[in-house]
Design an enzyme around this catalytic site. Structure first.
Site, mmCIF file in Angstrom:
data_model
loop_
_atom_site.group_PDB
_atom_site.id
_atom_site.type_symbol
_atom_site.label_atom_id
_atom_site.label_comp_id
_atom_site.label_asym_id
_atom_site.label_seq_id
_atom_site.Cartn_x
_atom_site.Cartn_y
_atom_site.Cartn_z
ATOM 1 N N SER A 133 1.173 -1.533 -0.106
ATOM 2 C CA SER A 133 -0.598 -0.095 0.594
ATOM 3 C C SER A 133 0.590 1.391 -0.225
ATOM 4 C CB SER A 133 -0.894 0.159 1.054
ATOM 5 O OG SER A 133 -2.316 0.740 0.978
ATOM 6 N N HIS A 142 -4.045 -1.193 -4.459
ATOM 7 C CA HIS A 142 -5.581 -2.528 -4.094
ATOM 8 C C HIS A 142 -5.918 -1.868 -5.674
ATOM 9 C CE1 HIS A 142 -4.508 -2.253 -0.167
ATOM 10 N NE2 HIS A 142 -4.208 -1.185 -0.397
#
Length: 244
Positions: free
Chosen positions: A125, A160
């Site tokens: 992330s 993501h």
């Protein structure tokens, strides 16, 4: 000297199987690599640190943690510590805050030096975003682009890609309008290794998960290409110390 970055779409904080962690450790030649977890993007969240230590103390490595919100190293010791690591693993959280805190403490410069010396830089992330020239982020609330990364990996990164609403369309729009340079969209479950700026390995622990190359195409258009990946299975990567 090989300069390497690994983008992770999972790992100890999200997965139970440990496959991406084992794959990542398998990229390091040291028999017991020194792995430094950097949880800056989460504000050095104690539970995140504990989760890392629980996952990596059971592996064939020497885990450590660099906490900057409770920093206890002077500049010389900080440099010595970071440059002694085989792997720097950056956790998720707020990409913009991460970069600002690193620059305040000079960690950005030390990571460049470690990178040039062959330390494997990786993360999930925000910890994937930070290495590129720019990234797709929710650091400011709504999804947007951040053209302010370390630039150790050419282009941009979007994490993501398949799991958060709006990620795909927003990143594609940013690349199409050249708000972000062409880059890499990482679905959850994917690991991607770059050596000297070139993609050299792509793996997944989820059969349908992919890494995508996203590039501008014509007048505010975009071209998206799914890249081949190897499916990880138990037994890949270091066998000693795998949890379970």
């Amino acid at each position: 000297m090989e300069r390497r970055v690994a983008l992770l779409g999972g790992g100890f904080s999200t997965d139970d199987d440990g496959l991406l962690d084992d794959w990542m450790l398998g990229q390091v030649r040291a028999p017991r690599p020194r792995v430094c977890f950097v949880p800056t993007a989460s504000g050095d969240a104690p539970a995140y640190v504990d989760q890392f230590l629980a996952a990596y103390r059971s592996r064939a490595c020497e885990p450590g943690v660099l906490q900057l919100f409770r920093r206890d190293l002077d500049d010389d010791d900080l440099r010595t510590f970071l440059l002694s690591q085989d792997v720097v693993y950056v956790g998720g959280g707020n990409t913009a805050n991460l970069l600002a805190v690193w620059r305040a403490h000079g960690v950005d410069r030390l990571l460049r030096e470690a990178f040039d010396r062959g330390t494997l830089l990786c993360g999930i992330s925000a910890g994937a975003n930070c290495w590129a020239e720019g990234s797709h982020t929710d650091s400011f609330g709504p999804l947007t682009h951040l053209s302010d990364g370390l630039g150790l990996l050419p282009g941009s990164v979007c994490p993501h890609y398949d799991s958060e609403p709006g990620r795909r369309s927003s990143y594609r729009a940013a690349v199409a309008t050249r708000a972000l340079p062409a880059g890499w969209a990482v679905e959850d479950g994917v690991g991607a290794l770059f050596t000297n700026g070139r993609l050299t390995d792509t793996v997944t622990c989820t059969p349908r998960a992919r890494l995508y190359r996203v590039e501008p195409d014509g007048d505010e258009g975009v071209r998206e290409r799914a890249l081949p990946s190897r499916l990880l299975v138990p037994g890949d990567g270091p066998a000693e110390g795998r949890p379970g």
